[in-house]
Design a protein around this motif. Sequence first.
Motif, PDB file in Angstrom:
ATOM      1  N   GLY A 210      -6.225  16.139  28.855  1.00  0.00           N
ATOM      2  CA  GLY A 210      -7.437  16.144  29.661  1.00  0.00           C
ATOM      3  C   GLY A 210      -7.265  15.592  31.063  1.00  0.00           C
ATOM      4  N   VAL A 211      -6.038  15.589  31.553  1.00  0.00           N
ATOM      5  CA  VAL A 211      -5.778  15.084  32.907  1.00  0.00           C
ATOM      6  C   VAL A 211      -6.286  16.100  33.923  1.00  0.00           C
ATOM      7  CG1 VAL A 211      -3.995  14.365  34.534  1.00  0.00           C
ATOM      8  CG2 VAL A 211      -3.777  13.804  32.109  1.00  0.00           C
ATOM      9  N   LYS A 212      -6.987  15.607  34.935  1.00  0.00           N
ATOM     10  CA  LYS A 212      -7.508  16.496  35.968  1.00  0.00           C
ATOM     11  C   LYS A 212      -6.381  16.948  36.892  1.00  0.00           C
ATOM     12  CE  LYS A 212     -12.096  14.356  35.963  1.00  0.00           C
ATOM     13  NZ  LYS A 212     -13.123  13.657  36.768  1.00  0.00           N
ATOM     14  N   ASN A 213      -6.623  18.075  37.572  1.00  0.00           N
ATOM     15  CA  ASN A 213      -5.581  18.651  38.423  1.00  0.00           C
ATOM     16  C   ASN A 213      -5.135  17.691  39.520  1.00  0.00           C
ATOM     17  OD1 ASN A 213      -5.489  21.058  37.005  1.00  0.00           O
ATOM     18  ND2 ASN A 213      -7.039  22.043  38.282  1.00  0.00           N
ATOM     19  N   TRP A 214      -6.101  17.012  40.166  1.00  0.00           N
ATOM     20  CA  TRP A 214      -5.731  16.119  41.256  1.00  0.00           C
ATOM     21  C   TRP A 214      -4.964  14.908  40.734  1.00  0.00           C
ATOM     22  CZ3 TRP A 214      -7.173  11.030  41.622  1.00  0.00           C
ATOM     23  CH2 TRP A 214      -8.243  10.597  40.816  1.00  0.00           C
ATOM     24  N   GLN A 215      -5.300  14.457  39.535  1.00  0.00           N
ATOM     25  CA  GLN A 215      -4.560  13.345  38.949  1.00  0.00           C
ATOM     26  C   GLN A 215      -3.131  13.763  38.605  1.00  0.00           C
ATOM     27  OE1 GLN A 215      -7.293  12.561  35.694  1.00  0.00           O
ATOM     28  NE2 GLN A 215      -8.073  10.708  36.715  1.00  0.00           N
ATOM     29  N   MET A 216      -2.997  14.965  38.080  1.00  0.00           N
ATOM     30  CA  MET A 216      -1.672  15.491  37.762  1.00  0.00           C
ATOM     31  C   MET A 216      -0.825  15.586  39.036  1.00  0.00           C
ATOM     32  SD  MET A 216       0.399  16.694  35.483  1.00  0.00           S
ATOM     33  CE  MET A 216       1.877  17.706  35.409  1.00  0.00           C
ATOM     34  N   THR A 217      -1.435  16.046  40.111  1.00  0.00           N
ATOM     35  CA  THR A 217      -0.703  16.206  41.368  1.00  0.00           C
ATOM     36  C   THR A 217      -0.289  14.863  41.951  1.00  0.00           C
ATOM     37  OG1 THR A 217      -1.893  18.260  41.849  1.00  0.00           O
ATOM     38  CG2 THR A 217      -0.846  17.141  43.694  1.00  0.00           C
ATOM     39  N   VAL A 218      -1.230  13.920  41.966  1.00  0.00           N
ATOM     40  CA  VAL A 218      -0.980  12.635  42.636  1.00  0.00           C
ATOM     41  C   VAL A 218      -0.047  11.745  41.831  1.00  0.00           C
ATOM     42  CG1 VAL A 218      -2.070  10.508  43.450  1.00  0.00           C
ATOM     43  CG2 VAL A 218      -3.152  12.722  43.896  1.00  0.00           C
TER      44      VAL A 218
END
Length: 317
Positions: A210-218
Amino acid sequence: MADTTVSVARSAGLGARLRNSRIEYLFLLPGMLLFGGFILYPMVASQYFSLLNWSGFDANQAFVGLANYAELLTDKYFWDAFGRSFAFTVGTVPVQMLVSLIFAIILNNKLLKLSSLFRTLIFLPVVTPVAVIGIVMTIMLAPFNGPVNMALMDLRMLARPLDFLGDPKLVLWTLAGIYVWKWVGVTMVYWLAALQTVPTELYEAAKLDGVKNWQMTVFVVLPMIMPFAIVIALISAISALNVFPLIQSMTQGGPFFSSEVMEVYIFRNAFATAGAIPRLGYASAAGVFFGLAIMGLTILQIVAVRHLRNRESARAL
């Protein structure tokens, strides 16, 4: 006696390898000749010419030793051009890397439709000749009838036209913006290659958690591709230091030397574009000095990469 026998055996083995690989070396020969004629010879010759008082257009060559280098140290125009080159680099490389990284992250999304088209559009200025870009941009940025000034005035963002290429305070940064626009596509390709090293399993695991895209990127993607940033920064910096075609085609270093970077300075002294006497020896000294500065950047990059690898190895242990 044993050492002599080993040396003879090694020599024989080397000769055998050369004979067995003669076809491969034959194919390498054209490239080696081109490298020697257009890269290696000019590098050595410029170091020799830097010790001469020579115009480059006659046979009068006077050996002056390090006099050209001593003169460089007191030449205000040299230091201004030298500082301007690195100011241009510092002003363009971070912006170019950041913008290209954003483009790469967005276009690396496989769910994005027409991503290939957008990549092509961003990369299109890279394959456009610099001379063409110089002419087109000069027309577009014209102070009185240029489309850029007219558009900004119609939007009431300007009260009067700006002379982007004629104002000493604006010209260098205008050229920097054009440079970033032209070459951001190359840096984007570098970042895209770095993003390909991120395992697909990480993206899939992040989605399951359930990790959000921006969290995955950062927190996941950026830390993994940051080691590539040093290499990309060095390549971009060296490219930004070699900006002669763009500046020469648009401003020739003007107005009042305000956009004269090192390459334009070297060209002006070597070929006397202002009508003065050509000084190929003096220009060669400036080129050698500038080349040593770029070599210093390369050494710093090697040290930084080695330090980063050592730190990563220590973490792994």
